[in-house]
Design a protein around this motif. Structure first.
Motif, PDB file in Angstrom:
ATOM      1  N   ASP A  63       0.852  -1.193   0.000  1.00  0.00           N
ATOM      2  CA  ASP A  63       0.000   0.000   0.000  1.00  0.00           C
ATOM      3  C   ASP A  63       0.887   1.241   0.000  1.00  0.00           C
ATOM      4  OD1 ASP A  63      -1.731   2.128   0.582  1.00  0.00           O
ATOM      5  OD2 ASP A  63      -2.989   0.903   1.885  1.00  0.00           O
ATOM      6  N   PHE A  64       0.753   2.076  -1.015  1.00  0.00           N
ATOM      7  CA  PHE A  64       1.603   3.259  -1.110  1.00  0.00           C
ATOM      8  C   PHE A  64       1.335   4.249   0.027  1.00  0.00           C
ATOM      9  CE2 PHE A  64      -1.832   3.536  -4.312  1.00  0.00           C
ATOM     10  CZ  PHE A  64      -2.557   4.608  -3.804  1.00  0.00           C
ATOM     11  N   GLU A  65       0.139   4.254   0.601  1.00  0.00           N
ATOM     12  CA  GLU A  65      -0.129   5.116   1.751  1.00  0.00           C
ATOM     13  C   GLU A  65       0.671   4.649   2.965  1.00  0.00           C
ATOM     14  OE1 GLU A  65      -1.761   7.860   1.980  1.00  0.00           O
ATOM     15  OE2 GLU A  65      -3.185   7.960   0.325  1.00  0.00           O
ATOM     16  N   VAL A  88       7.586   5.365  -6.124  1.00  0.00           N
ATOM     17  CA  VAL A  88       7.407   6.806  -6.292  1.00  0.00           C
ATOM     18  C   VAL A  88       6.127   7.280  -5.604  1.00  0.00           C
ATOM     19  CG1 VAL A  88       7.054   8.657  -7.980  1.00  0.00           C
ATOM     20  CG2 VAL A  88       8.727   6.862  -8.446  1.00  0.00           C
ATOM     21  N   LEU A  89       5.101   6.436  -5.586  1.00  0.00           N
ATOM     22  CA  LEU A  89       3.807   6.871  -5.063  1.00  0.00           C
ATOM     23  C   LEU A  89       3.903   7.241  -3.585  1.00  0.00           C
ATOM     24  CD1 LEU A  89       1.538   4.216  -6.822  1.00  0.00           C
ATOM     25  CD2 LEU A  89       2.358   6.429  -7.695  1.00  0.00           C
ATOM     26  N   ALA A  94       4.704  11.211   0.941  1.00  0.00           N
ATOM     27  CA  ALA A  94       5.513  11.623   2.091  1.00  0.00           C
ATOM     28  C   ALA A  94       6.147  12.990   1.858  1.00  0.00           C
ATOM     29  CB  ALA A  94       6.588  10.580   2.375  1.00  0.00           C
ATOM     30  N   ALA A  95       6.661  13.216   0.661  1.00  0.00           N
ATOM     31  CA  ALA A  95       7.314  14.490   0.355  1.00  0.00           C
ATOM     32  C   ALA A  95       6.312  15.642   0.344  1.00  0.00           C
ATOM     33  CB  ALA A  95       8.029  14.403  -0.985  1.00  0.00           C
ATOM     34  N   GLU A 179      -5.457   4.546  -7.686  1.00  0.00           N
ATOM     35  CA  GLU A 179      -5.994   5.287  -6.541  1.00  0.00           C
ATOM     36  C   GLU A 179      -5.057   6.387  -6.055  1.00  0.00           C
ATOM     37  OE1 GLU A 179      -7.194   2.668  -3.408  1.00  0.00           O
ATOM     38  OE2 GLU A 179      -8.365   1.372  -4.741  1.00  0.00           O
ATOM     39  N   ALA A 180      -3.860   6.463  -6.585  1.00  0.00           N
ATOM     40  CA  ALA A 180      -2.865   7.429  -6.104  1.00  0.00           C
ATOM     41  C   ALA A 180      -3.119   8.810  -6.698  1.00  0.00           C
ATOM     42  CB  ALA A 180      -1.461   6.960  -6.464  1.00  0.00           C
TER      43      ALA A 180
END
Length: 256
Positions: A63-65, A88-89, A94-95, A179-180
């Protein structure tokens, strides 16, 4: 040097300013091996995302989250961050939450297909990618092979190698990339130096990277020769090091 930060493991090598390396679907060694020589001048911090030993498996799914939450404490020291593909997601999320915590961002072929609305090839990439993440080895065989070729997996016409099958199973059930929606405006407004890189092997990915670079006011570079694993392409390591050095100067000037 191996360190556990939160629930994931980061392996550091070298000396000098820190470069945080965030892999995608392939592991750190496959993704970043060609950059090892940079450790003579930079501290290379190899993030091992959940599910990639020695980090633990994800509690529910890739999960990218969750990746973004794992990466947040790693930004405290204001590293340069280099991220690839699915990695990257979480990096962008985070960035965007703490844009002044990164010295620079280098983003390599992310699956941000929404950036090119109306692009039928990008829409197909998104559909196939989401299908593989959702169904794993039960995805349509032709579409699975198409996705794996785009992703740089070492496959031929015969049975899939065991390592490739293991990778598909590890990604099975992951949060779909469709979803990103990272807050690109927060990164651009903060003046973060950004390099967007691609490998010139899939036209739709080139257009996605062009759109991402435009959205972030980023530098853009293209490095053919290694497919999706752009970090291994001729000239990439040199381009990256030049960008890292110049971004320190530019960020320092813009903050005064």
């Amino acid at each position: 040097m191996l360190a556990c930060v939160g629930e994931i493991v980061v392996v550091r090598d070298g000396s000098g300013p820190e470069v945080l390396l965030v892999h995608g679907g392939a592991g750190p060694r496959t993704t970043w091996g060609a950059l090892a020589a940079l450790s003579d001048r930079w501290t290379l911090a190899y993030v091992h995302r959940r599910g990639y030993p020695p980090s633990p498996p994800p509690k529910e799914r890739q999960d990218f989250e969750v990746d973004a939450l794992d990466l947040a404490p790693l930004l405290v020291g204001r590293p340069h961050v280099v991220a690839h593909s699915y990695g990257v997601l979480g990096t962008l999320i985070a960035a965007a939450a703490a844009p002044h915590s990164v010295r620079s961002l280098t983003l390599i072929e992310p699956p941000l297909n929404y950036l090119v609305p109306g692009d039928s090839e990008a829409a197909r990439l998104e559909r196939i990618g989401d299908a593989v993440l959702t169904h794993g080895m039960d995805a349509d065989p032709a579409e699975l092979r198409e996705f794996l070729r785009v992703a740089g997996a070492p496959i031929g016409d015969g049975p899939l190698p065991e390592a490739v099958v293991a990778g598909v199973r590890r990604a099975h059930g992951a949060r779909p990339t469709s979803e990103a929606r990272p807050r690109l405006d927060a990164i651009r407004d903060a003046g973060v130096p950004v390099l967007v890189a691609s490998g010139d092997h899939v036209a739709a990915l080139e257009r996605i990277c062009d759109a991402l670079a435009e959205a972030l006011g980023a530098q853009r570079s293209v490095h053919p020769g290694a497919g999706h694993f752009v970090a291994a392409a001729p000239g990439f390591a040199e381009q990256l090091e030049t960008f890292l050095r110049t971004s320190v100067t530019r960020r320092g000037s813009s903050s005064r």
